[in-house]
Write a protein that holds these residues in place. Structure first.
Motif, mmCIF file in Angstrom:
data_model
loop_
_atom_site.group_PDB
_atom_site.id
_atom_site.type_symbol
_atom_site.label_atom_id
_atom_site.label_comp_id
_atom_site.label_asym_id
_atom_site.label_seq_id
_atom_site.Cartn_x
_atom_site.Cartn_y
_atom_site.Cartn_z
ATOM 1 N N LYS A 9 38.705 38.741 38.174
ATOM 2 C CA LYS A 9 38.406 37.550 38.963
ATOM 3 C C LYS A 9 39.427 36.474 38.630
ATOM 4 N N ALA A 10 39.933 35.827 39.676
ATOM 5 C CA ALA A 10 40.831 34.678 39.530
ATOM 6 C C ALA A 10 40.131 33.488 40.169
ATOM 7 N N ILE A 11 40.018 32.402 39.423
ATOM 8 C CA ILE A 11 39.289 31.227 39.888
ATOM 9 C C ILE A 11 40.258 30.104 40.226
ATOM 10 N N PHE A 12 40.098 29.563 41.415
ATOM 11 C CA PHE A 12 40.860 28.407 41.869
ATOM 12 C C PHE A 12 39.881 27.252 42.034
ATOM 13 N N ARG A 13 40.352 26.052 41.793
ATOM 14 C CA ARG A 13 39.520 24.854 41.994
ATOM 15 C C ARG A 13 40.227 23.935 42.979
ATOM 16 N N ASP A 14 39.491 23.557 44.021
ATOM 17 C CA ASP A 14 40.063 22.661 45.021
ATOM 18 C C ASP A 14 40.124 21.235 44.464
ATOM 19 N N PRO A 15 40.689 20.285 45.205
ATOM 20 C CA PRO A 15 40.811 18.914 44.686
ATOM 21 C C PRO A 15 39.491 18.263 44.283
ATOM 22 N N ASP A 16 38.369 18.721 44.810
ATOM 23 C CA ASP A 16 37.063 18.177 44.440
ATOM 24 C C ASP A 16 36.414 18.919 43.278
ATOM 25 N N GLY A 17 37.010 20.038 42.866
ATOM 26 C CA GLY A 17 36.439 20.834 41.785
ATOM 27 C C GLY A 17 35.611 22.015 42.242
ATOM 28 N N ASN A 18 35.497 22.236 43.559
ATOM 29 C CA ASN A 18 34.784 23.419 44.054
ATOM 30 C C ASN A 18 35.483 24.671 43.550
ATOM 31 N N GLU A 19 34.700 25.671 43.166
ATOM 32 C CA GLU A 19 35.239 26.915 42.644
ATOM 33 C C GLU A 19 35.326 27.974 43.739
ATOM 34 N N ILE A 20 36.540 28.462 43.962
ATOM 35 C CA ILE A 20 36.776 29.563 44.893
ATOM 36 C C ILE A 20 37.422 30.686 44.095
ATOM 37 N N ALA A 32 30.416 23.662 45.049
ATOM 38 C CA ALA A 32 30.438 25.000 45.655
ATOM 39 C C ALA A 32 30.940 26.038 44.652
ATOM 40 N N LEU A 33 30.362 27.225 44.728
ATOM 41 C CA LEU A 33 30.769 28.381 43.925
ATOM 42 C C LEU A 33 30.812 29.590 44.846
ATOM 43 N N HIS A 34 32.006 30.039 45.189
ATOM 44 C CA HIS A 34 32.139 31.204 46.067
ATOM 45 C C HIS A 34 33.126 32.188 45.462
ATOM 46 N N THR A 35 32.831 33.476 45.584
ATOM 47 C CA THR A 35 33.757 34.525 45.173
ATOM 48 C C THR A 35 33.983 35.440 46.372
ATOM 49 N N ILE A 36 35.240 35.709 46.634
ATOM 50 C CA ILE A 36 35.655 36.559 47.749
ATOM 51 C C ILE A 36 36.271 37.824 47.157
ATOM 52 N N PHE A 37 35.660 38.981 47.407
ATOM 53 C CA PHE A 37 36.228 40.235 46.907
ATOM 54 C C PHE A 37 37.229 40.775 47.910
ATOM 55 N N VAL A 38 38.387 41.194 47.401
ATOM 56 C CA VAL A 38 39.473 41.678 48.256
ATOM 57 C C VAL A 38 39.985 43.011 47.724
ATOM 58 N N ASP A 39 40.505 43.845 48.627
ATOM 59 C CA ASP A 39 41.098 45.124 48.241
ATOM 60 C C ASP A 39 42.484 44.951 47.630
ATOM 61 N N ASP A 40 43.150 43.879 48.008
ATOM 62 C CA ASP A 40 44.545 43.656 47.615
ATOM 63 C C ASP A 40 44.661 42.528 46.584
ATOM 64 N N PHE A 41 43.877 42.602 45.524
ATOM 65 C CA PHE A 41 43.765 41.524 44.544
ATOM 66 C C PHE A 41 45.122 41.035 44.040
ATOM 67 N N ASP A 42 45.936 41.933 43.511
ATOM 68 C CA ASP A 42 47.232 41.525 42.944
ATOM 69 C C ASP A 42 48.155 40.950 44.009
ATOM 70 N N ALA A 43 48.223 41.590 45.158
ATOM 71 C CA ALA A 43 49.065 41.082 46.245
ATOM 72 C C ALA A 43 48.571 39.725 46.721
ATOM 73 N N ARG A 44 47.266 39.558 46.803
ATOM 74 C CA ARG A 44 46.689 38.288 47.246
ATOM 75 C C ARG A 44 47.069 37.167 46.292
ATOM 76 N N LEU A 45 46.946 37.414 44.991
ATOM 77 C CA LEU A 45 47.297 36.390 44.011
ATOM 78 C C LEU A 45 48.784 36.062 44.055
ATOM 79 N N THR A 46 49.607 37.061 44.284
ATOM 80 C CA THR A 46 51.048 36.826 44.417
ATOM 81 C C THR A 46 51.334 35.953 45.630
ATOM 82 N N GLN A 47 50.699 36.241 46.754
ATOM 83 C CA GLN A 47 50.896 35.439 47.967
ATOM 84 C C GLN A 47 50.438 33.995 47.758
ATOM 85 N N ILE A 48 49.300 33.813 47.101
ATOM 86 C CA ILE A 48 48.800 32.460 46.843
ATOM 87 C C ILE A 48 49.771 31.710 45.928
#
Length: 113
Positions: free
Chosen positions: A95-106, A60-76
């Motif tokens: 863009k900040a890329i996270f990979r789940d345990p299977d390697g899916n890109e979010i 999977a390759l998904h990108t979610i655009f958010v208005d609160d990018f910096d705050a979102r990354l801090t919360q995560i």
């Protein structure tokens, strides 16, 4: 015209993936349609879901655009996850890329700082 979006993420292990997505998204699933799927509502009528489909997990390759990018990354980060990659495009979009345990890109994307 009303539009609903369901973006699927194939995973190997339901329990491990569900726990990781709760950590990433900061909430339990909005609903559980069956024993092999969990669904999170990101915004009105916009959902991501995991589904046990081992033969497809990690693609999977998904990108979610958010208005609160910096705050979102801090919360995560406060929930214990850090991006595996960060990018800034020529137009300033981040863009900040996270990979789940299977390697899916979010990815989470945001406007220039």
């Amino acid at each position: 015209m009303a539009i609903d979006l369901f973006a699927g993420i194939p995973v190997h292990d339901y329990g491990r993936a569900a726990a990781w997505y709760e950590q990433l998204l900061g909430a339990p699933p909005a609903f559980l349609p069956n024993d092999t799927e969990a669904v999170w509502e990101l915004a009105d009528h916009r959902y991501v879901f995991i589904e046990v489909r081992p033969e497809h997990a990690g693609h999977a390759l998904h990108t979610i655009f958010v208005d609160d990018f910096d705050a979102r990354l801090t919360q995560i980060a406060e929930r214990g996850l850090k991006p595996t990659e960060r990018e800034t495009y020529d137009n300033g979009v981040r863009k900040a890329i996270f990979r789940d345990p299977d390697g899916n890109e979010i990815g989470f994307g945001g406007a220039p700082a």
